[in-house]
Design a protein around this motif. Structure first.
Motif, PDB file in Angstrom:
ATOM      1  N   ASP A   8      -2.644  14.786 -17.040  1.00 23.85           N
ATOM      2  CA  ASP A   8      -3.983  14.729 -17.636  1.00 23.85           C
ATOM      3  C   ASP A   8      -4.779  13.525 -17.150  1.00 23.85           C
ATOM      4  OD1 ASP A   8      -2.043  13.236 -19.269  1.00 23.85           O
ATOM      5  OD2 ASP A   8      -3.781  12.770 -20.529  1.00 23.85           O
ATOM      6  N   GLN A   9      -4.099  12.528 -16.572  1.00 27.13           N
ATOM      7  CA  GLN A   9      -4.770  11.347 -16.019  1.00 27.13           C
ATOM      8  C   GLN A   9      -4.488  11.204 -14.523  1.00 27.13           C
ATOM      9  OE1 GLN A   9      -6.916   9.211 -17.513  1.00 27.13           O
ATOM     10  NE2 GLN A   9      -6.843  10.589 -19.279  1.00 27.13           N
ATOM     11  N   ALA A  10      -4.246  12.334 -13.861  1.00 24.21           N
ATOM     12  CA  ALA A  10      -3.804  12.312 -12.472  1.00 24.21           C
ATOM     13  C   ALA A  10      -4.772  11.573 -11.548  1.00 24.21           C
ATOM     14  CB  ALA A  10      -3.580  13.734 -11.968  1.00 24.21           C
ATOM     15  N   GLN A  11      -6.052  11.848 -11.668  1.00 18.65           N
ATOM     16  CA  GLN A  11      -7.025  11.240 -10.748  1.00 18.65           C
ATOM     17  C   GLN A  11      -7.054   9.725 -10.897  1.00 18.65           C
ATOM     18  OE1 GLN A  11     -10.966  12.914 -11.024  1.00 18.65           O
ATOM     19  NE2 GLN A  11     -11.815  11.549  -9.475  1.00 18.65           N
ATOM     20  N   THR A  12      -7.085   9.243 -12.143  1.00 27.22           N
ATOM     21  CA  THR A  12      -7.162   7.803 -12.366  1.00 27.22           C
ATOM     22  C   THR A  12      -5.868   7.104 -11.970  1.00 27.22           C
ATOM     23  OG1 THR A  12      -8.656   8.230 -14.211  1.00 27.22           O
ATOM     24  CG2 THR A  12      -7.732   6.033 -14.052  1.00 27.22           C
ATOM     25  N   LEU A  13      -4.733   7.709 -12.263  1.00 32.97           N
ATOM     26  CA  LEU A  13      -3.451   7.112 -11.898  1.00 32.97           C
ATOM     27  C   LEU A  13      -3.283   7.045 -10.378  1.00 32.97           C
ATOM     28  CD1 LEU A  13      -1.324   8.894 -14.614  1.00 32.97           C
ATOM     29  CD2 LEU A  13      -1.657   6.418 -14.444  1.00 32.97           C
ATOM     30  N   THR A  14      -3.732   8.081  -9.697  1.00 31.93           N
ATOM     31  CA  THR A  14      -3.682   8.067  -8.232  1.00 31.93           C
ATOM     32  C   THR A  14      -4.545   6.942  -7.683  1.00 31.93           C
ATOM     33  OG1 THR A  14      -3.274  10.449  -8.115  1.00 31.93           O
ATOM     34  CG2 THR A  14      -4.144   9.401  -6.146  1.00 31.93           C
ATOM     35  N   ARG A  15      -5.722   6.764  -8.281  1.00 36.74           N
ATOM     36  CA  ARG A  15      -6.601   5.698  -7.814  1.00 36.74           C
ATOM     37  C   ARG A  15      -5.968   4.323  -8.033  1.00 36.74           C
ATOM     38  NH1 ARG A  15     -12.293   3.103 -10.008  1.00 36.74           N
ATOM     39  NH2 ARG A  15     -12.456   1.650  -8.258  1.00 36.74           N
ATOM     40  N   ILE A  16      -5.359   4.126  -9.196  1.00 32.98           N
ATOM     41  CA  ILE A  16      -4.723   2.836  -9.455  1.00 32.98           C
ATOM     42  C   ILE A  16      -3.663   2.549  -8.397  1.00 32.98           C
ATOM     43  CG2 ILE A  16      -3.218   1.579 -11.052  1.00 32.98           C
ATOM     44  CD1 ILE A  16      -6.113   1.670 -11.958  1.00 32.98           C
ATOM     45  N   GLY A  17      -2.865   3.560  -8.054  1.00 33.55           N
ATOM     46  CA  GLY A  17      -1.867   3.365  -7.013  1.00 33.55           C
ATOM     47  C   GLY A  17      -2.494   2.952  -5.693  1.00 33.55           C
ATOM     48  N   ASP A  18      -3.593   3.597  -5.331  1.00 32.85           N
ATOM     49  CA  ASP A  18      -4.263   3.244  -4.078  1.00 32.85           C
ATOM     50  C   ASP A  18      -4.877   1.849  -4.145  1.00 32.85           C
ATOM     51  OD1 ASP A  18      -3.541   5.662  -2.973  1.00 32.85           O
ATOM     52  OD2 ASP A  18      -5.479   6.622  -3.325  1.00 32.85           O
ATOM     53  N   GLU A  19      -5.344   1.444  -5.332  1.00 27.20           N
ATOM     54  CA  GLU A  19      -5.946   0.110  -5.479  1.00 27.20           C
ATOM     55  C   GLU A  19      -4.916  -0.993  -5.315  1.00 27.20           C
ATOM     56  OE1 GLU A  19      -9.006  -0.900  -5.733  1.00 27.20           O
ATOM     57  OE2 GLU A  19     -10.063   1.013  -5.993  1.00 27.20           O
ATOM     58  N   ILE A  20      -3.643  -0.696  -5.566  1.00 27.81           N
ATOM     59  CA  ILE A  20      -2.600  -1.686  -5.300  1.00 27.81           C
ATOM     60  C   ILE A  20      -2.611  -2.062  -3.820  1.00 27.81           C
ATOM     61  CG2 ILE A  20      -0.084  -2.042  -5.211  1.00 27.81           C
ATOM     62  CD1 ILE A  20       0.076  -0.321  -7.776  1.00 27.81           C
ATOM     63  N   GLY A  21      -2.841  -1.076  -2.960  1.00 27.13           N
ATOM     64  CA  GLY A  21      -2.972  -1.357  -1.535  1.00 27.13           C
ATOM     65  C   GLY A  21      -4.245  -2.107  -1.212  1.00 27.13           C
ATOM     66  N   VAL A  22      -5.358  -1.686  -1.800  1.00 30.96           N
ATOM     67  CA  VAL A  22      -6.634  -2.377  -1.568  1.00 30.96           C
ATOM     68  C   VAL A  22      -6.518  -3.854  -1.940  1.00 30.96           C
ATOM     69  CG1 VAL A  22      -9.067  -2.483  -2.253  1.00 30.96           C
ATOM     70  CG2 VAL A  22      -7.972  -0.266  -1.870  1.00 30.96           C
ATOM     71  N   SER A  23      -5.742  -4.126  -2.979  1.00 31.96           N
ATOM     72  CA  SER A  23      -5.573  -5.515  -3.418  1.00 31.96           C
ATOM     73  C   SER A  23      -4.995  -6.401  -2.320  1.00 31.96           C
ATOM     74  CB  SER A  23      -4.672  -5.569  -4.644  1.00 31.96           C
ATOM     75  OG  SER A  23      -5.354  -5.109  -5.795  1.00 31.96           O
ATOM     76  N   ARG A  24      -4.230  -5.828  -1.416  1.00 33.66           N
ATOM     77  CA  ARG A  24      -3.680  -6.635  -0.324  1.00 33.66           C
ATOM     78  C   ARG A  24      -4.757  -7.043   0.678  1.00 33.66           C
ATOM     79  NH1 ARG A  24       0.691  -8.785  -2.142  1.00 33.66           N
ATOM     80  NH2 ARG A  24       1.867  -8.818  -0.188  1.00 33.66           N
TER      81      ARG A  24
ATOM     82  N   ALA B  35       0.826  -1.206   0.000  1.00 29.65           N
ATOM     83  CA  ALA B  35       0.000   0.000   0.000  1.00 29.65           C
ATOM     84  C   ALA B  35       0.860   1.255   0.000  1.00 29.65           C
ATOM     85  CB  ALA B  35      -0.936   0.002   1.210  1.00 29.65           C
ATOM     86  N   THR B  36       1.992   1.191   0.701  1.00 27.27           N
ATOM     87  CA  THR B  36       2.907   2.333   0.728  1.00 27.27           C
ATOM     88  C   THR B  36       3.451   2.628  -0.660  1.00 27.27           C
ATOM     89  OG1 THR B  36       3.561   1.884   3.024  1.00 27.27           O
ATOM     90  CG2 THR B  36       5.056   3.227   1.707  1.00 27.27           C
ATOM     91  N   VAL B  37       3.998   1.607  -1.316  1.00 27.49           N
ATOM     92  CA  VAL B  37       4.579   1.845  -2.634  1.00 27.49           C
ATOM     93  C   VAL B  37       3.502   2.173  -3.657  1.00 27.49           C
ATOM     94  CG1 VAL B  37       4.615  -0.567  -3.444  1.00 27.49           C
ATOM     95  CG2 VAL B  37       6.331   1.046  -4.261  1.00 27.49           C
ATOM     96  N   GLY B  38       2.318   1.568  -3.534  1.00 28.97           N
ATOM     97  CA  GLY B  38       1.243   1.873  -4.474  1.00 28.97           C
ATOM     98  C   GLY B  38       0.806   3.320  -4.390  1.00 28.97           C
ATOM     99  N   ALA B  39       0.606   3.813  -3.172  1.00 23.94           N
ATOM    100  CA  ALA B  39       0.194   5.208  -2.998  1.00 23.94           C
ATOM    101  C   ALA B  39       1.279   6.152  -3.491  1.00 23.94           C
ATOM    102  CB  ALA B  39      -0.121   5.479  -1.532  1.00 23.94           C
ATOM    103  N   LEU B  40       2.536   5.820  -3.221  1.00 25.67           N
ATOM    104  CA  LEU B  40       3.653   6.650  -3.683  1.00 25.67           C
ATOM    105  C   LEU B  40       3.723   6.656  -5.203  1.00 25.67           C
ATOM    106  CD1 LEU B  40       6.287   8.252  -3.300  1.00 25.67           C
ATOM    107  CD2 LEU B  40       7.451   6.068  -2.874  1.00 25.67           C
ATOM    108  N   TRP B  41       3.677   5.486  -5.812  1.00 25.79           N
ATOM    109  CA  TRP B  41       3.772   5.398  -7.266  1.00 25.79           C
ATOM    110  C   TRP B  41       2.576   6.040  -7.967  1.00 25.79           C
ATOM    111  CZ3 TRP B  41       5.690  -0.276  -8.368  1.00 25.79           C
ATOM    112  CH2 TRP B  41       7.085  -0.324  -8.194  1.00 25.79           C
ATOM    113  N   GLY B  42       1.381   5.870  -7.409  1.00 20.93           N
ATOM    114  CA  GLY B  42       0.216   6.467  -8.041  1.00 20.93           C
ATOM    115  C   GLY B  42       0.340   7.972  -8.143  1.00 20.93           C
TER     116      GLY B  42
END
Length: 270
Positions: free
Chosen positions: A187-203, A171-178
């Protein structure tokens, strides 16, 4: 579940490894080969790790709610969201970069852009050092240990099973990378941020972390991002990565797993 959807979900990992039980289960987040050093110094990383609050006290109302929230993810075993969680277990930059393909309409893992790989590799070291240090705030078992009947979505070895659940390093690296990817492609900031956060949710989907483990890891990732982006080295690497990703997006490549990813991200526990 339709066969076509399952095939599309597997395609999200094309060129790397099979979906089911395909990922190693390291006890720490780390790259497969020696990586460049972190952007932040030891003192800063230690201070960020020490700022992480401890996990809910055993037997508390907060812990009970956390356990109940974790149980609700059991309904998604073998679903599209479960398979996306398997994919998100991969955090080696040259393969993990494909997690961000769909918002960018490209296939970054086909020929991983070197400046972007350098950027993600350095920031991965920041996340690894800080999240591993933060696990000292208080040991907590993983859901698959507290409930032996729970299934993990990846292979689990003894080191991972016995390691601390709180906070979630993925979750740490996902939020950082997003948030880094959001700066690479604003131009895709919101969606990319969400994808990073979803890496944490996946855990949490994988029964490897409780929801509060994920939330704490994400908060640490945000704090790391705020510190990393103030360094001149990051800003220089960011400029080079932006140019590379812009070129990659102009090639017209598409990841065939994006429809399955959209379906998976629409699945949430009730």
């Amino acid at each position: 579940m339709k066969r076509a959807v399952l095939i599309a979900a597997a395609a999200l990992l094309a060129g790397s490894c099979a979906v089911n039980d395909a990922f190693p289960a390291p006890s720490r987040i780390e790259t497969a080969a020696p990586a460049p050093g972190p952007y932040l110094g030891e003192q800063t990383l230690t201070a960020l790790a020490q700022a992480v609050q401890g996990p809910p006290a055993p037997g508390s109302a907060e812990a009970a709610a956390d356990h109940a929230a974790s149980q609700r993810w059991r309904a998604f075993e073998d679903s599209d969201r479960w398979r996306l969680a398997q994919a998100h277990a991969e955090v080696r930059p040259n393969l993990a970069v494909q997690h961000f393909d769909c918002p960018l309409n490209t296939r970054l893992a086909e020929e991983p852009p070197p400046a972007l790989m350098h950027l993600l590799g350095r920031s991965l070291r920041d996340a690894s050092v800080a999240s591993n240090a933060a696990k000292a705030v208080g040991f907590r078992n993983r859901p698959i240990v507290d409930d032996p009947d729970r299934r993990a979505c990846i292979r689990v070895d003894d080191d991972l099973r016995s390691s601390a659940s709180y906070p979630s390093g993925h979750a740490t690296v996902g939020a950082l990378w997003g948030r880094i990817m959001a700066e690479v492609a604003p131009d895709q900031a919101q969606t990319l941020t969400r994808i990073g956060d979803e890496i944490g949710v996946s855990r949490a989907v994988c029964a490897l972390h409780y929801p509060s483990d994920v939330a704490a890891g994400q908060a640490l990732g945000v704090a790391l991002f705020q510190a990393v982006r103030e360094t001149p080295e990051y800003q220089a690497d960011l400029a080079a990565a932006r140019a590379e990703v812009a070129r990659a997006r102009s090639l017209g490549l598409r990841n065939p797993g994006c429809a399955a990813e959209r379906a998976a991200l629409g699945q949430t526990p009730s």
